[in-house]
Design a protein around this motif. Structure first.
Motif, short mmCIF file in Angstrom:
data_model
loop_
_atom_site.label_atom_id
_atom_site.label_comp_id
_atom_site.label_asym_id
_atom_site.label_seq_id
_atom_site.Cartn_x
_atom_site.Cartn_y
_atom_site.Cartn_z
N VAL A 1 0.85 -1.18 0.00
CA VAL A 1 0.00 0.00 0.00
C VAL A 1 0.89 1.24 0.00
N ASP A 2 0.76 2.05 -1.04
CA ASP A 2 1.59 3.25 -1.17
C ASP A 2 3.08 2.93 -1.05
N GLY A 3 3.47 1.81 -1.65
CA GLY A 3 4.87 1.42 -1.67
C GLY A 3 5.36 0.72 -0.42
N LYS A 4 4.49 0.49 0.55
CA LYS A 4 4.87 -0.14 1.81
C LYS A 4 4.12 -1.46 2.00
N VAL A 5 4.82 -2.45 2.54
CA VAL A 5 4.16 -3.72 2.88
C VAL A 5 3.28 -3.49 4.11
N VAL A 6 1.99 -3.75 3.95
CA VAL A 6 1.03 -3.52 5.04
C VAL A 6 0.07 -4.71 5.11
N PHE A 7 0.10 -5.41 6.23
CA PHE A 7 -0.89 -6.45 6.48
C PHE A 7 -2.01 -5.83 7.32
N HIS A 8 -3.24 -6.08 6.92
CA HIS A 8 -4.37 -5.44 7.60
C HIS A 8 -5.55 -6.39 7.71
N THR A 9 -6.26 -6.30 8.81
CA THR A 9 -7.48 -7.08 8.98
C THR A 9 -8.41 -6.34 9.92
N VAL A 10 -9.70 -6.65 9.82
CA VAL A 10 -10.70 -6.15 10.77
C VAL A 10 -11.30 -7.37 11.46
N VAL A 11 -11.18 -7.40 12.77
CA VAL A 11 -11.67 -8.53 13.56
C VAL A 11 -13.00 -8.15 14.22
N ASP A 12 -14.02 -8.92 13.96
CA ASP A 12 -15.31 -8.68 14.60
C ASP A 12 -15.26 -9.11 16.07
N ALA A 13 -15.89 -8.30 16.92
CA ALA A 13 -15.96 -8.61 18.35
C ALA A 13 -17.40 -8.38 18.80
N PRO A 14 -18.27 -9.32 18.51
CA PRO A 14 -19.70 -9.16 18.78
C PRO A 14 -19.99 -8.83 20.25
N ASN A 15 -20.86 -7.84 20.43
CA ASN A 15 -21.34 -7.47 21.77
C ASN A 15 -20.26 -6.92 22.70
N LYS A 16 -19.14 -6.50 22.11
CA LYS A 16 -18.09 -5.90 22.94
C LYS A 16 -17.97 -4.41 22.59
N SER A 17 -17.79 -3.59 23.62
CA SER A 17 -17.62 -2.15 23.40
C SER A 17 -16.18 -1.86 22.98
N ALA A 18 -15.95 -0.67 22.46
CA ALA A 18 -14.60 -0.26 22.10
C ALA A 18 -13.68 -0.31 23.33
N THR B 1 -3.36 -3.47 12.07
CA THR B 1 -2.37 -3.29 11.01
C THR B 1 -1.00 -3.74 11.49
N MET B 2 -0.30 -4.48 10.63
CA MET B 2 1.09 -4.88 10.87
C MET B 2 1.92 -4.27 9.75
N THR B 3 2.88 -3.42 10.12
CA THR B 3 3.63 -2.70 9.09
C THR B 3 5.03 -2.35 9.60
N ARG B 4 5.78 -1.58 8.80
CA ARG B 4 7.17 -1.22 9.10
C ARG B 4 7.99 -2.47 9.40
N ILE B 5 7.93 -3.39 8.47
CA ILE B 5 8.57 -4.71 8.64
C ILE B 5 9.96 -4.72 8.01
N PHE C 1 17.34 -6.14 5.57
CA PHE C 1 16.42 -6.15 4.44
C PHE C 1 15.10 -5.51 4.83
N LYS C 2 14.61 -4.60 4.02
CA LYS C 2 13.26 -4.08 4.19
C LYS C 2 12.27 -5.03 3.52
N ALA C 3 11.10 -5.17 4.11
CA ALA C 3 10.08 -6.04 3.52
C ALA C 3 9.77 -5.63 2.08
N GLU C 4 9.77 -4.32 1.83
CA GLU C 4 9.44 -3.82 0.48
C GLU C 4 10.46 -4.26 -0.57
N ASP C 5 11.67 -4.54 -0.14
CA ASP C 5 12.73 -4.95 -1.06
C ASP C 5 13.02 -6.45 -1.02
N TRP C 6 12.22 -7.18 -0.23
CA TRP C 6 12.63 -8.55 0.04
C TRP C 6 11.52 -9.59 -0.07
N ILE C 7 10.28 -9.26 0.35
CA ILE C 7 9.24 -10.29 0.39
C ILE C 7 8.01 -9.99 -0.47
#
Length: 200
Positions: free
Chosen positions: A46-63, A137-141, A154-160
């Protein structure tokens, strides 16, 4: 009797042929590529950077509840056996329900009595909590490899990425950087699944 025997012998090749024809599809079935989950698209950029992202549902739980659970686990992570002392929480914002950590840990490729092949893995985890879900988000790898002998960074962007971590045909992991790609994806999957289990 003789006529019956001849008839049976004539039918035998046909039965064998039919049997062989029936078995052919099983012989043609190709095994699933063991590297399939690590191939094209498995490392998002994403925008030249390796970015792992997910949204995890947490039913019935507040922020607030989600934030407390996530923060507790991320603090616990910093003290795990594979972590370096530099691993720590770098953002703790209870008002906006956000928490972030920076981690340095061992990523082990192979460990035997004679061989220990590993790299130091660096990454940031950022979690933003809302009612009923957590945005993770997992980034700056990047990696510090063979630091005990001939250190290489090695930066992730140049390696994986797909371009660097796969063969030209994109159907296999590359010989050298492929192991970094595989283990990084495995670690990401473990962490994201862990958050999902904690927020059920």
């Amino acid at each position: 009797m003789k006529k019956l025997l001849i008839t049976m012998m004539m039918c035998l090749p046909m039965a064998l042929t039919a049997q062989n024809t029936w078995e052919m599809p099983e012989q043609d079935v190709q095994t699933t590529n063991p590297d399939q989950k690590y191939l094209v698209g498995a490392v998002p950029v994403v925008d030249g950077k390796v970015v792992f992202h997910t949204v995890v549902d947490a039913p019935n739980k507040s922020a607030k509840d989600i934030y407390a659970i996530v923060k507790s686990y991320m603090e616990k992570m910093t003290k795990e056996a594979n972590q370096f002392e530099q691993s720590r929480i770098i953002l703790d914002d209870p008002d906006n329900f956000e928490v972030a950590g920076t981690y340095q840990e061992w990523l082990v490729f192979k460990s035997t009595a004679l061989v220990l092949d590993r790299t130091r893995l660096y990454y940031n985890l950022v979690v933003k909590c809302e009612d009923g879900k957590a945005d993770i988000t997992m980034t700056r790898i990047y990696y510090l490899y063979e630091e005990e002998r001939a250190p290489q960074t090695f930066k992730a962007e140049d390696w994986i990425t797909d371009e660097e971590g796969l063969t030209k045909k994109k159907n296999k992991l590359s010989r050298v950087s492929g192991k970094f790609r595989r283990k990084t994806i495995d670690r990401k999957d473990y962490l994201f699944n862990k958050f999902a289990s904690l927020l059920k």
